[in-house]
Scaffold this motif. Sequence first.
Motif, PDB file in Angstrom:
ATOM      1  N   LEU A  16       4.967  -3.608 -19.699  1.00  0.00           N
ATOM      2  CA  LEU A  16       5.774  -2.535 -20.780  1.00  0.00           C
ATOM      3  C   LEU A  16       7.080  -2.991 -20.638  1.00  0.00           C
ATOM      4  N   VAL A  57      10.635   3.705 -21.208  1.00  0.00           N
ATOM      5  CA  VAL A  57       9.065   4.115 -21.066  1.00  0.00           C
ATOM      6  C   VAL A  57       8.939   5.373 -20.180  1.00  0.00           C
ATOM      7  N   LEU A  61       6.200   5.911 -28.538  1.00  0.00           N
ATOM      8  CA  LEU A  61       5.786   4.454 -28.241  1.00  0.00           C
ATOM      9  C   LEU A  61       4.752   3.964 -29.519  1.00  0.00           C
ATOM     10  N   GLN A 110       1.640   0.099 -26.802  1.00  0.00           N
ATOM     11  CA  GLN A 110       2.491   0.533 -25.534  1.00  0.00           C
ATOM     12  C   GLN A 110       1.857   1.729 -24.815  1.00  0.00           C
TER      13      GLN A 110
END
Length: 594
Positions: free
Chosen positions: A161, A167, A175, A179
């Motif tokens: 990622l 994130v 996202l 993802q």
Amino acid sequence: MRPGSCFPYICPAMEINPATLPLLEVDKLRVSFRTRAGLHHAVQDIGFSVMPGESLAIVGESGSGKSVTALSLMGLLPARSAIVQSDALLFEGRHLNQHDPAAWNGLRGKLMSMIFQEPMTSLNPVMRCGLQVAEALMVHRGISLNEARPMVLELFRQVMLPREEQVFKAWPHELSGGQRQRVMIAMALANQPRLLIADEPTTALDVTVQKEILRLLARLRAQYGMALIFITHDLGVVAEIADRVAVMYKGQLVDQGPVNQVLLHPKHPYTMGLMACRPPLDMRFSRLPVVSEFLEGKWKDSRQMAQQLALPESHRHQLHSALYARSPLLSARNLSVHFALKKHEGKRQILKAVDNLSFDIYPGETLGLVGESGSGKTTLGRAILQLTRLASGKVVFKGSPVDPDNRSQFLRLRRSMQIVFQDPYSSLNPRIMVGEAIREPMLVHKLNGNRKKQTERVIYLLERVGLSADHYHRYPHEFSGGQRQRIGIARALAVEPEFVVLDEPVSALDVSVQAQVLNLLAELKAEFNLTYLFISHDLGVIRYFSDRIMVMHHGRLLETGEADELFNNPRQDYTRRLIEALPGRELRTSVQYH
């Protein structure tokens, strides 16, 4: 390549000691559901085992019992309605069907984990992604959030990622689909389980993202020495990930064995049909075969089928000579679509979703438009129909510029130019019966006279797309995904258009239903003299269905060419990557028909 295999090599298969006891044993598993109509038997007497470090793929269409089997192994079926029985359901020698809630809570997420099919509905929308992964560590390891945080960041790095700190703080809706899937994988792997169940983890993802996730699962499987049950409807994906395959049909196991044996020498007609209904990459058929033809005995094997359906190369050359001798039906000149983004450091950012594109579409042509998510495909399709405002450029239809400010001309064009949306469920009003949804455009454009004639036309269209008159009075939620897609097609045809934009019409469908819908679109094109812009991220489908292909990337047009020529001799590295990312390419060639 694996030794003795025709399939792509991803990572070394785990060495399995024959003397080792199975990690999971399933014998005569039966799952039924209590319904108003009585018991519905979803899974019937299936049995299989998974060795430590082994990858087993469970394959079948929607409704075959794949996900029900996985949920029963995880103890996640609703106790009130589900009845789970078996002669043996053992994990590391312990009887799963004797577990109480406390035992299940100690097992799930620690020794057994699951990646669910749709991460957006599986992730908590009001909880930040990092905290959701940290929760799995905190519950099973008894650690604090401060202790779990660096472990989560490391997991995010392992699943590749980007910007793991961002994130960690992101909400699921911020996202992309790929993802979110990686966050789900990180959560499932947080406690290094011995068995990972992945339920359709790559469905509807771009082929490039799908390839990355398959590689990721293979690498992590080797790294952690865990076993994998991979559930899918796509035999091409199976070729990339599995050691063994179990094929399910209507709740039963109909084929099972090593991946090479099952995919290269299928025994059951259903498996043969699944293999054959995917568009081949190096030959053309008059239509795609469908699973039911194998089950009914129309084709005894793939070789016989290919001999009868294969088209000579001269057929395509003759078709294109006539097709491109005509004037374009639609011309796009210097089309641009811009979106204003949030300010960054006091400056307004502009996203060029479509950047100065020009092309022609000829009467009777299917022009394929391919690219990854975010490339601008859907925006371009909507811009052609003026559903998205152009920043610059013009669209010319049948020699006349399209002017959205000219109301009378624009209403006529709305009838001539239609769209089939990617998600038919969200494009249908859940409170309107599907028959009335199809009839509504006739009312707007004052077509087919009175209500009786309009209803007759709706029933004809329903039957023409493979449904029945009885479906007129049903609501969208009463249909499967494939049926809803057929309803969307019928609604687009209600106003008798000349040009139709098909926006990912088969991307989320089972391969067998995909073949049926592609055949239907080809038949309707011939019957109603239609011209298509066919949008997809799957170059295999695009190559089979299209006359020419346009490749988009970051809003720009990279290359255009005749479908076979572009597929066999791509000029751009990006196009090559899309082709190389197609799963199970070796299975989709004429080799399987000899």
